[in-house]
Structures are given as C-alpha cells and as structure tokens.
Motif scaffolding. Structure first.
Motif, short mmCIF file in Angstrom:
data_model
loop_
_atom_site.label_atom_id
_atom_site.label_comp_id
_atom_site.label_asym_id
_atom_site.label_seq_id
_atom_site.Cartn_x
_atom_site.Cartn_y
_atom_site.Cartn_z
N VAL A 12 2.74 0.34 7.68
CA VAL A 12 2.86 -0.94 7.00
C VAL A 12 3.83 -1.81 7.80
CG1 VAL A 12 3.57 -2.10 4.86
CG2 VAL A 12 2.49 0.16 4.75
N THR A 13 3.41 -3.02 8.14
CA THR A 13 4.31 -3.95 8.81
C THR A 13 5.13 -4.70 7.77
OG1 THR A 13 2.67 -5.72 8.82
CG2 THR A 13 2.73 -4.27 10.75
N GLY A 129 9.04 9.32 8.70
CA GLY A 129 8.65 10.12 7.55
C GLY A 129 7.40 9.60 6.87
N GLY A 130 7.20 8.30 6.96
CA GLY A 130 6.00 7.70 6.41
C GLY A 130 6.29 6.56 5.47
N PHE A 131 5.23 6.10 4.83
CA PHE A 131 5.27 4.97 3.92
C PHE A 131 4.70 5.43 2.59
CE2 PHE A 131 4.89 3.56 8.23
CZ PHE A 131 5.74 2.47 8.34
N GLY A 138 4.60 -1.59 -7.72
CA GLY A 138 4.29 -2.53 -6.66
C GLY A 138 5.22 -2.46 -5.46
N SER A 139 6.25 -1.64 -5.52
CA SER A 139 7.17 -1.55 -4.38
C SER A 139 6.67 -0.52 -3.37
CB SER A 139 8.58 -1.22 -4.85
OG SER A 139 8.66 0.08 -5.40
N THR A 140 7.06 -0.73 -2.12
CA THR A 140 6.68 0.15 -1.03
C THR A 140 7.94 0.60 -0.31
OG1 THR A 140 4.62 -1.10 -0.76
CG2 THR A 140 5.25 0.35 1.05
N ILE A 176 16.99 7.85 6.22
CA ILE A 176 16.91 6.49 5.68
C ILE A 176 15.66 6.29 4.84
CG2 ILE A 176 16.76 4.05 6.31
CD1 ILE A 176 19.50 5.42 7.02
N GLU A 177 15.87 5.68 3.67
CA GLU A 177 14.78 5.18 2.86
C GLU A 177 15.00 3.67 2.76
OE1 GLU A 177 13.68 5.41 -1.78
OE2 GLU A 177 13.54 7.35 -0.72
N ALA A 178 13.95 2.91 3.04
CA ALA A 178 14.06 1.45 3.00
C ALA A 178 12.96 0.88 2.11
CB ALA A 178 13.97 0.88 4.41
#
Length: 182
Positions: A12-13, A129-131, A138-140, A176-178
């Motif tokens: 995901v960009t 780790g991925g998306f 609705g959050s990513t 990190i989780e963003a």
C-alpha cells in the motif's frame, strides 16, 4: 530489481505515522564484556512514506533522549547525563533516510543518524512485516522491523568510558507499527 506494488503482496502506498503504543525503539550494549544490557526510548515519533517504487520511499524519526529506559533509574540517569546521551544539551536523536535498496527479501535503508549533534551515515537492515487492517474501522497499518549497529564513540557517546565497561558497539533494534494517514 524494481520493487513496485506488484512485487509485494498487499503493498500500500501512502504516508504513515509511527504508532508509539505498538512500536519499540530499543538498543543492546555489552556491559563488562560479559552481559547484555537492554534499553529503549519511550517517547518517539516518525513518519514513513511508501512510494510506488519502494526504493523511493522514506523514513524519518525522532526520539527524545530523556525518555531512555533501561529498567534501572540510577543507570537511566547516568545514560541521560553528559557521559552518554547528554539529554540536557541534546534533547533528541533523529534518523532520516537517504535511500532504500532491495537485498533479497530484506530492504537496506540508508540514512543519517544524528546523536549528540553528530550526524553519521547508517544502514538499517529492514524486514517488511506487511500491511493489514488496523484496530479502528477503515484504518490500515504497516509493520516493519529493522536493525543496525553503531559505534558509540563515532557520535561522542561515552568517550571517557572504557570499552571494557560498556562496549563501543551498540545494536539498535526497531519494531514499528505505523498507521496510514491518507
């Protein structure tokens, strides 16, 4: 190799804000040559921008030096003082990426680390780790782990402290989780 959204499943960009509640910025240093002492920063922030071509992505982060936590208040005060982080005169340390390279399944994030007013190049070895879906509807979210090793004396940290007491090599570990912002 060109790493684009078609090369990474679920890529995901966008612009992402580091979630300090679900992230960890830590370090490991040898003490007296025989044990490892671990610490972390509890107050930090940052942003990740994922571009269509991952090599054009970027990372910035800032940690507050007074937030260092080694689980021992006496040691924490010593790490905050002028012998090490000098938090009074250098309240933050920061990282700014300058480029990203693909290395098999890992990513090498080249950048500049500024600590005690000294800026040096560093390379983080990162694993995406991925998306996925975040906790709110609705959050990513994005997950990434990274690590590097620095020499503390390159940044003027603990110059008067013998390496037999505290190793010159410091391992930095990031989980990190963003959260996607756009």
């Amino acid at each position: 190799m060109t790493a684009t959204t078609t090369d990474i499943p679920g890529y995901v960009t966008g612009t992402w804000t580091i979630d300090p509640v679900h992230s960890n910025v830590s370090f490991v240093v040898r003490h007296l040559g025989v044990t490892k002492v671990r610490g972390r920063f509890t107050d930090f922030e940052g942003e990740i921008v994922t571009a269509e071509d991952i090599r054009n992505s970027s990372v910035t982060a800032t940690m507050r030096t007074a937030s260092v936590d080694t689980t021992n208040e006496q040691r924490d005060e010593h790490v905050r003082n002028a012998d090490f982080l000098d938090a009074e005169n250098h309240p933050t340390l920061s990282f700014r990426s300058t480029g990203i390279r693909v290395d098999g399944e890992d990513y090498l994030i080249d950048g500049e680390l500024t600590l005690r007013g000294v800026t040096r190049p560093v390379t983080l070895t990162a694993e995406l780790g991925g998306f996925g879906d975040g906790m709110t509807e609705g959050s990513t979210i994005l997950g990434v782990s990274a690590q590097t090793e620095i020499n503390r004396t390159d940044f003027g940290v603990g110059e008067g402290v013998p390496s037999a007491v505290v190793s010159e090599k410091i391992r930095i570990e990031l989980d990190i989780e963003a959260i996607k912002q756009d």
